[in-house]
Design an enzyme around this catalytic site. Structure first.
Site, PDB file in Angstrom:
ATOM      1  N   LEU A   1      14.144  51.671  27.781  1.00 25.24           N
ATOM      2  CA  LEU A   1      13.439  52.862  28.266  1.00 25.24           C
ATOM      3  C   LEU A   1      12.129  52.406  28.899  1.00 25.24           C
ATOM      4  O   LEU A   1      11.109  52.255  28.227  1.00 25.24           O
ATOM      5  CB  LEU A   1      13.169  53.840  27.111  1.00 25.24           C
ATOM      6  N   ALA A   2      12.184  52.150  30.218  1.00 25.41           N
ATOM      7  CA  ALA A   2      10.995  51.659  30.917  1.00 25.41           C
ATOM      8  C   ALA A   2      10.060  52.829  31.199  1.00 25.41           C
ATOM      9  O   ALA A   2      10.486  53.883  31.684  1.00 25.41           O
ATOM     10  CB  ALA A   2      11.403  50.980  32.223  1.00 25.41           C
ATOM     11  N   HIS A   3       8.784  52.659  30.881  1.00 24.12           N
ATOM     12  CA  HIS A   3       7.800  53.716  31.117  1.00 24.12           C
ATOM     13  C   HIS A   3       6.405  53.115  31.012  1.00 24.12           C
ATOM     14  O   HIS A   3       6.225  52.016  30.511  1.00 24.12           O
ATOM     15  CB  HIS A   3       7.963  54.829  30.085  1.00 24.12           C
ATOM     16  N   ALA A   4       5.424  53.874  31.475  1.00 21.81           N
ATOM     17  CA  ALA A   4       4.028  53.513  31.271  1.00 21.81           C
ATOM     18  C   ALA A   4       3.275  54.802  30.965  1.00 21.81           C
ATOM     19  O   ALA A   4       3.880  55.883  30.928  1.00 21.81           O
ATOM     20  CB  ALA A   4       3.462  52.827  32.505  1.00 21.81           C
TER      21      ALA A   4
END
Lengths: 163, 90
Positions: A74-77
């Protein structure tokens, strides 16, 4: 708190347009895999390119904790001015890549997520649990042949919540 | 009973851990307040927590704490969460 009332508080996931879905993508390492997910968010109009770079930085800083289940990252920033609208992207990889997680590598499905405010982040991310608590969801996404397949799988949470 | 779910940004994967922990606690009939937080503020947010839920990747960053650090491999596996929470709280 917990229980039926708790589920009702979750907000719907951001939209998942065709432009935000990349099927059978090629990536030689986790950086490229995250960049594909970031490019899909940019294409859909949700983010600017700097958000993609920030997603990569999260992993450089904290490690592969975003690999939250076998085969799924789950790629996020954090929210920021480079998030133009809440957005979701889905990437499937022809060749799964290692992120460096002790149990959940290799990763064949990368979800990109961007939200404009921290509150929306918490509530809509929680909605992902309604989709992926079904153990069949990750393999089904990894094998999805069409955009419509992906959109159908990713809308499963909605039906779950309404049940 | 206070439980804190920790992730890198405090607003991403910890939210999933929080919602699934609440489901499991509900099933176990255990009253607890579950919050989502980030590694940077773990000293404050988890100061009075009994349990910290997190990824194997973040254990070193969390460091020494009085709370039980419960490491979850698969955030969507409610039976893993249930077994580990039951062991920590039992």
């Amino acid at each position: 708190m917990a229980g039926a009332a708790g589920y009702a508080e979750t907000m719907p996931l951001p939209p998942l347009p065709e432009s935000a879905i990349a099927l059978a993508a090629h990536a030689s390492d986790w950086r490229q895999a995250v960049e594909v997910a970031g490019s899909a968010l940019e294409r859909s109009g949700a983010t600017l390119h700097s958000y993609t770079a920030r997603m990569v930085e999260m992993i450089d800083e904290f490690g592969a904790y975003i690999v939250i289940a076998p085969g799924l990252a789950l790629a996020h920033a954090r929210p920021g001015p480079d998030v133009l609208a809440d957005g979701l992207s889905v990437v499937t990889l022809v060749e799964p890549v290692a992120f460096g997680h002790p149990h959940n590598d290799p990763v064949g499905v990368v979800i990109g997520l961007a939200v404009a405010t921290p509150d929306a982040h918490v509530t809509s991310v929680a909605e992902l649990a309604n989709i992926f608590n079904d153990p069949g969801a990750i393999p089904a996404l990894a094998e999805a042949a069409t955009v419509a397949d992906v959109q159908r799988i990713m809308s499963a949470g909605k039906e779950e919540a309404e049940r | 009973m206070k439980i804190v779910a920790i992730c890198g940004a405090g607003i991403g994967t910890s939210a999933i851990l929080k919602v699934n922990a609440e489901r499991v606690l509900d099933r176990l009939d255990i009253e607890a307040d579950v919050t989502a937080s980030d590694v940077a503020s773990v000293r404050t947010t988890a100061a009075d927590a009994q349990v910290i839920l997190t990824s194997p990747e973040l254990v070193d960053a969390i460091g020494a704490t009085n709370a039980d650090v419960v490491v979850i491999d698969n955030y969507f596996d409610l039976s893993e969460l249930e077994a580990k929470l039951e062991a920590a709280l039992g």
